[in-house]
Design a protein around this motif. Structure first.
Motif, PDB file in Angstrom:
ATOM      1  N   ASP A 295      -6.254   4.598   0.016  1.00  0.00           N
ATOM      2  CA  ASP A 295      -6.636   4.342  -1.381  1.00  0.00           C
ATOM      3  C   ASP A 295      -8.129   4.579  -1.584  1.00  0.00           C
ATOM      4  OD1 ASP A 295      -4.064   3.705  -1.996  1.00  0.00           O
ATOM      5  OD2 ASP A 295      -4.324   1.531  -1.794  1.00  0.00           O
ATOM      6  N   LYS A 296      -8.916   4.142  -0.610  1.00  0.00           N
ATOM      7  CA  LYS A 296     -10.369   4.316  -0.685  1.00  0.00           C
ATOM      8  C   LYS A 296     -10.744   5.802  -0.661  1.00  0.00           C
ATOM      9  CE  LYS A 296     -14.317   1.968  -0.659  1.00  0.00           C
ATOM     10  NZ  LYS A 296     -14.665   1.004  -1.723  1.00  0.00           N
ATOM     11  N   VAL A 297     -10.022   6.554   0.158  1.00  0.00           N
ATOM     12  CA  VAL A 297     -10.267   7.994   0.247  1.00  0.00           C
ATOM     13  C   VAL A 297      -9.971   8.667  -1.081  1.00  0.00           C
ATOM     14  CG1 VAL A 297      -9.449  10.145   1.304  1.00  0.00           C
ATOM     15  CG2 VAL A 297      -9.895   8.153   2.734  1.00  0.00           C
ATOM     16  N   GLN A 298      -8.806   8.323  -1.660  1.00  0.00           N
ATOM     17  CA  GLN A 298      -8.427   8.909  -2.949  1.00  0.00           C
ATOM     18  C   GLN A 298      -9.467   8.564  -4.021  1.00  0.00           C
ATOM     19  OE1 GLN A 298      -6.263  11.076  -3.270  1.00  0.00           O
ATOM     20  NE2 GLN A 298      -4.541  10.761  -1.884  1.00  0.00           N
ATOM     21  N   GLU A 299      -9.970   7.345  -3.951  1.00  0.00           N
ATOM     22  CA  GLU A 299     -10.977   6.888  -4.912  1.00  0.00           C
ATOM     23  C   GLU A 299     -12.265   7.700  -4.767  1.00  0.00           C
ATOM     24  OE1 GLU A 299     -13.576   2.867  -5.604  1.00  0.00           O
ATOM     25  OE2 GLU A 299     -11.518   2.585  -4.891  1.00  0.00           O
ATOM     26  N   MET A 300     -12.654   7.931  -3.522  1.00  0.00           N
ATOM     27  CA  MET A 300     -13.869   8.713  -3.268  1.00  0.00           C
ATOM     28  C   MET A 300     -13.710  10.157  -3.727  1.00  0.00           C
ATOM     29  SD  MET A 300     -15.253   7.393   0.444  1.00  0.00           S
ATOM     30  CE  MET A 300     -16.683   8.466   0.378  1.00  0.00           C
ATOM     31  N   LEU A 301     -12.543  10.748  -3.458  1.00  0.00           N
ATOM     32  CA  LEU A 301     -12.291  12.127  -3.888  1.00  0.00           C
ATOM     33  C   LEU A 301     -12.320  12.231  -5.414  1.00  0.00           C
ATOM     34  CD1 LEU A 301      -9.464  13.201  -1.404  1.00  0.00           C
ATOM     35  CD2 LEU A 301     -11.804  14.065  -1.448  1.00  0.00           C
ATOM     36  N   LYS A 302     -11.748  11.210  -6.066  1.00  0.00           N
ATOM     37  CA  LYS A 302     -11.743  11.176  -7.530  1.00  0.00           C
ATOM     38  C   LYS A 302     -13.175  11.061  -8.061  1.00  0.00           C
ATOM     39  CE  LYS A 302      -9.656   8.767 -11.474  1.00  0.00           C
ATOM     40  NZ  LYS A 302      -8.880   7.589 -11.900  1.00  0.00           N
ATOM     41  N   ASP A 303     -13.979  10.192  -7.419  1.00  0.00           N
ATOM     42  CA  ASP A 303     -15.380  10.019  -7.815  1.00  0.00           C
ATOM     43  C   ASP A 303     -16.159  11.322  -7.661  1.00  0.00           C
ATOM     44  OD1 ASP A 303     -15.014   7.382  -8.458  1.00  0.00           O
ATOM     45  OD2 ASP A 303     -15.864   6.582  -6.590  1.00  0.00           O
TER      46      ASP A 303
END
Length: 200
Positions: A2-10
Motif C-alpha cells: 500500500d505504501k509503495v502504491q501511495e508513493m508511486l501515486k505521489d
C-alpha cells in the motif's frame, strides 16, 4: 505494498515519472523478500507504463527464484526473456543459472547453458568455470573437466584461487597431478584478496 502504491501515486501527481530504475528497485525488493506475486505485478505495471524490462529486471527475478530454490521458474523466465522480450542474457545471468543447476546436480543442463553462451556470443568468466568444475567434481566427470581446462586456457580465462582449490583437491585425489601441473603452467594465482595476475 500500500505504501509503495501511495508513493508511486505521489510521484505521478508531482509529475515525476517512474523509470526502469524505480521499477527494477521495487522488483528486486519484492522478489528478494519472496513476494514474487507483487514482483511480477510491478513488472506488469512497468510494461503498462510503456517501459521495457531490461536485463537487470530479468536478472533480479532469476536470481531471487534461484535463491528461493525454484530453478525451474528461473529457467522459464530466462527462456521468456529471450523469446518474448528479445532481451539477451549476460554472463551474470548465465552464471546464476549454471551455479544453481550444478548445486542441484543438474550438470548436463548447466553444460548446455555454457554451450548456449558460446552460440550467443556471451563470454564465460572464471565464475562460470568454477561452478561447472564443482558440478563435474561431484559427478567425477574427469574428461569433461580436462576439456574445459583446455578451453579455459585457450580463451585466456584466468583461474583464481577457487579454481585451483577445486582442481587441486579433485585431481590430486584421483592421481591426475601431471594434468594439474600442465594446467597451472603460465599462471600465477594470487591470494583471495588480491585478484589474479596472469604471467603469460
Amino acid at each position: 505494498m500500500d505504501k509503495v502504491q501511495e508513493m508511486l501515486k505521489d510521484m505521478e501527481e508531482s509529475g515525476v515519472k517512474a523509470d526502469c530504475v524505480t521499477y527494477n528497485t521495487l522488483i528486486s525488493y519484492f522478489s528478494k523478500a519472496g513476494n514474487f506475486q507483487t514482483a511480477h505485478a510491478m513488472m506488469r505495471k512497468m510494461i503498462r507504463d510503456g517501459l521495457v524490462p531490461t536485463v537487470v529486471t530479468y536478472g533480479t527475478l532469476i536470481h531471487a527464484y534461484c535463491l528461493n530454490g525454484n530453478v525451474e521458474e528461473a529457467i522459464k523466465i530466462f527462456r521468456d526473456m529471450g523469446v518474448r522480450s528479445k532481451v539477451t542474457a549476460n554472463t551474470v545471468i548465465y552464471n546464476i543459472l549454471i551455479d544453481s543447476l550444478c548445486k542441484n546436480r543438474n550438470v548436463e543442463f548447466a553444460l548446455s547453458l555454457m554451450n548456449d553462451m558460446g552460440v550467443k556470443g556471451v563470454r564465460p568468466n572464471t565464475n562460470t568455470y568454477n561452478s561447472i568444475f564443482k558440478g563435474l567434481r561431484e559427478n567425477n566427470w574427469l574428461e569433461k573437466a580436462f576439456e574445459l581446462m583446455d578451453g579455459m586456457t585457450e580463451h585466456g580465462c584466468n583461474p583464481d584461487y577457487i579454481t585451483m582449490e577445486i582442481l587441486t583437491e579433485w585431481l590430486t585425489a584421483v592421481g591426475k597431478t601431471e594434468k594439474l601441473k600442465k594446467f597451472m603452467q603460465g599462471y600465477e594465482v594470487s591470494a583471495p584478496s588480491h585478484g589474479i595476475a596472469a604471467t603469460r
